[in-house]
Design an enzyme around this catalytic site. Structure first.
Site, mmCIF file in Angstrom:
data_model
loop_
_atom_site.group_PDB
_atom_site.id
_atom_site.type_symbol
_atom_site.label_atom_id
_atom_site.label_comp_id
_atom_site.label_asym_id
_atom_site.label_seq_id
_atom_site.Cartn_x
_atom_site.Cartn_y
_atom_site.Cartn_z
ATOM 1 N N CYS A 281 0.786 -1.351 0.079
ATOM 2 C CA CYS A 281 -0.028 -0.030 0.006
ATOM 3 C C CYS A 281 0.750 1.341 -0.184
ATOM 4 O O CYS A 281 0.158 2.084 -0.074
ATOM 5 C CB CYS A 281 -1.048 -0.045 1.302
ATOM 6 S SG CYS A 281 -2.126 -1.676 1.288
ATOM 7 N N HIS B 253 -2.474 7.944 5.939
ATOM 8 C CA HIS B 253 -2.846 6.670 5.476
ATOM 9 C C HIS B 253 -4.410 6.152 5.945
ATOM 10 O O HIS B 253 -4.994 5.606 5.015
ATOM 11 C CB HIS B 253 -1.790 5.424 5.760
ATOM 12 C CG HIS B 253 -1.778 4.408 5.186
ATOM 13 N ND1 HIS B 253 -1.927 4.287 3.657
ATOM 14 C CD2 HIS B 253 -1.989 2.874 5.790
ATOM 15 C CE1 HIS B 253 -1.860 2.999 3.342
ATOM 16 N NE2 HIS B 253 -2.058 2.069 4.394
ATOM 17 N N GLU C 4 -0.880 5.133 13.417
ATOM 18 C CA GLU C 4 -0.873 6.302 12.792
ATOM 19 C C GLU C 4 -0.586 7.613 13.522
ATOM 20 O O GLU C 4 0.131 8.521 13.558
ATOM 21 C CB GLU C 4 -1.509 6.568 11.489
ATOM 22 C CG GLU C 4 -0.794 7.649 10.367
ATOM 23 C CD GLU C 4 -1.540 7.598 9.094
ATOM 24 O OE1 GLU C 4 -1.022 8.256 8.182
ATOM 25 O OE2 GLU C 4 -2.544 6.981 8.928
ATOM 26 N N LYS D 91 -9.838 8.229 2.421
ATOM 27 C CA LYS D 91 -10.238 6.790 2.133
ATOM 28 C C LYS D 91 -11.665 6.604 2.478
ATOM 29 O O LYS D 91 -12.489 5.646 2.223
ATOM 30 C CB LYS D 91 -9.432 5.726 2.839
ATOM 31 C CG LYS D 91 -7.901 5.650 2.337
ATOM 32 C CD LYS D 91 -7.232 4.453 3.127
ATOM 33 C CE LYS D 91 -5.755 4.436 2.231
ATOM 34 N NZ LYS D 91 -4.868 5.430 2.554
ATOM 35 N N HIS E 274 -9.949 2.093 0.082
ATOM 36 C CA HIS E 274 -8.474 2.026 0.188
ATOM 37 C C HIS E 274 -8.024 1.368 -1.318
ATOM 38 O O HIS E 274 -7.999 0.240 -1.634
ATOM 39 C CB HIS E 274 -7.789 0.929 1.237
ATOM 40 C CG HIS E 274 -6.447 0.959 1.226
ATOM 41 N ND1 HIS E 274 -5.620 1.531 0.524
ATOM 42 C CD2 HIS E 274 -5.613 0.156 2.308
ATOM 43 C CE1 HIS E 274 -4.251 1.369 0.871
ATOM 44 N NE2 HIS E 274 -4.364 0.560 2.118
ATOM 45 N N PHE F 27 1.611 -3.413 3.752
ATOM 46 C CA PHE F 27 1.920 -4.825 4.322
ATOM 47 C C PHE F 27 3.481 -4.999 4.193
ATOM 48 O O PHE F 27 4.171 -4.583 3.135
ATOM 49 C CB PHE F 27 1.184 -5.921 3.742
ATOM 50 C CG PHE F 27 -0.353 -5.882 4.318
ATOM 51 C CD1 PHE F 27 -0.736 -5.101 5.476
ATOM 52 C CD2 PHE F 27 -1.072 -6.806 3.897
ATOM 53 C CE1 PHE F 27 -2.019 -5.222 5.979
ATOM 54 C CE2 PHE F 27 -2.521 -6.941 4.341
ATOM 55 C CZ PHE F 27 -2.869 -6.226 5.393
#
Length: 412
Positions: free
Chosen positions: A163, A302, A313, A334, A339, A398
């Site tokens: 991502c 994010h 975050e 998002k 996402h 990830f």
């Protein structure tokens, strides 16, 4: 000598608009592009919602024969690339094309092709697998097709950091121009992951929201968040060395001034405790930009709407920004788009650039229940007018990949 790098063109295709103007209008109007999945039959699936691109017919943009030989993620990239070229007014025949590069990241690549090809192999045998299977499925084909389309003969590659792919692609493009390896690079990310196997895989690892109400599915920083909503699309920008852009009279949207990247070195899917890895990426980006935390007006987070990501975050920003974290505006778009995995950083970079250009901070939509773990200013529900001098975009992938880029209002 380090060279200045500016942004001279934008292009995107997203769940809230199939070009930059529509995308930004969707942000201003707090539009939600999340709805029931139409790409496949969801009867037996635990998850029913996604951020799909709407009203997209590749043949409106690409020759029919060519379009059939491209996976959807490549089609998106080609459409966005055409918009970038038109917007930037770059004429390849008037520049040194060997100094014009393309970096288009993708987390998964041609997953639709892979899944379809596997079904054909199992049901009809090896002789029926398409000869175009490989050049449609492999992840670099968006970058390859874009470079062919636009005539870029410089370095062309696909960067895959889950991502963080889109953000890292832009960051690496920035470094390559800054240090003199290229003059112009089109960079960003593209993804088309809304397939039965991807939705099943993410759902079974409990990463996706199972909500059926689209206004309570992708809800970053909200205490009731319970997973992310998958999206698809592409976001690309044109990065250009300042004098190169000035010489051809290009419109300059913003300057890119910082990039930081780090690895959690912790776990394949969970972020490092307290967001330590993300904090390092942000700190490195600010050091690269030679600015202090209090100079940043806005962070496009994010902000995936998973419990661990949003809390981690928030903690990362507190570590990296210290006291300044109390004043910085940090939202996640998002809620609008879902996402977009490897494409997220591409469209979120565009959100930052437009925020600088328009003096308007995107909101975190559908925010209702505050969470003590996510206690920063998340710009809830409505856009906010602000003079945005510096904007940061974060992506966390990830594998523990963290990327952070910083844009600045352009000044001579």
């Amino acid at each position: 000598m380090e060279r200045r790098v500016v942004i001279t063109g934008l292009g995107c295709i997203t769940p809230i608009g199939n070009n930059v103007e529509e995308f930004w209008k969707g942000i201003e109007e707090t539009k939600c592009g999340i709805d029931k999945i139409t790409a496949f039959d969801i009867t037996d699936h635990k998850v029913s919602l996604a951020g799909e691109v709407k009203n997209f017919n590749p043949e409106d943009y690409i020759d029919r024969k060519e379009a059939k030989r491209m996976d959807r993620f490549t089609q998106f990239a080609l459409v966005a690339a055409k918009e970038v070229m038109e917007d930037s007014k770059l004429k390849v025949e008037e520049i040194d094309a060997t100094r014009f590069g393309v970096i288009v990241g993708s987390g998964i690549g041609g997953l639709i092709t892979t899944e379809t090809g596997s079904t054909i192999l199992n049901e009809k045998g090896p002789g029926r697998v398409s000869p175009f299977f490989i050049p449609m499925a492999i992840s670099n084909m968006a970058a390859g097709n874009v470079s062919i389309e636009v005539g870029a003969k410089g370095q062309s590659f696909c960067l895959t950091t889950a991502c963080a792919s889109g953000t890292d692609s832009i960051g690496e493009a920035f470094r390559m121009i800054k240090h003199g390896y290229q003059d112009v690079i089109m960079a960003g990310g593209t993804e088309a992951p809304i397939t039965p196997i991807a939705v099943s895989g993410f759902a079974n690892m409990k990463a996706l929201s199972t909500a059926e109400d689209k206004t309570r599915a992708s809800i970053p920083f909200d205490k009731e968040r319970n997973g992310f909503v998958m999206g698809e699309g592409c976001g690309l920008i044109m990065l250009e060395e300042l004098e190169h852009a000035q010489k051809r009279g290009a419109k300059i949207y913003a300057e890119i001034v910082g990039y930081g990247a780090s690895s959690d070195s912790f776990h394949i899917t969970s972020p490092a405790p307290n967001g330590e890895g993300g904090a390092r990426a942000m700190t490195l980006a600010m050091q690269d930009a030679k600015i202090k935390p209090e100079q940043i007006t806005y962070i496009n987070a994010h902000g995936t709407s998973t419990h661990l990501n949003d809390a981690g975050e928030t903690s990362a920003v507190k570590i990296a920004f210290g006291e300044a974290s109390k004043n910085v505006m940090m939202s996640s778009t998002k809620g609008n788009t879902g996402h977009l995995l490897g494409a997220a950083g591409g469209i979120e970079a565009i959100a930052c650039i437009k925020a600088i250009e328009k003096g308007l901070v995107p909101p975190t939509i559908h925010y209702q229940v505050s969470d003590e773990e996510c206690d920063l200013d998340v710009v809830p529900n409505e856009p906010r007018k602000a003079d945005v001098k510096y904007a940061m975009s974060n992506s966390l992938g990830f594998g523990g990949h963290n990327g952070s880029i910083i844009f600045k209002k352009y000044e001579q």
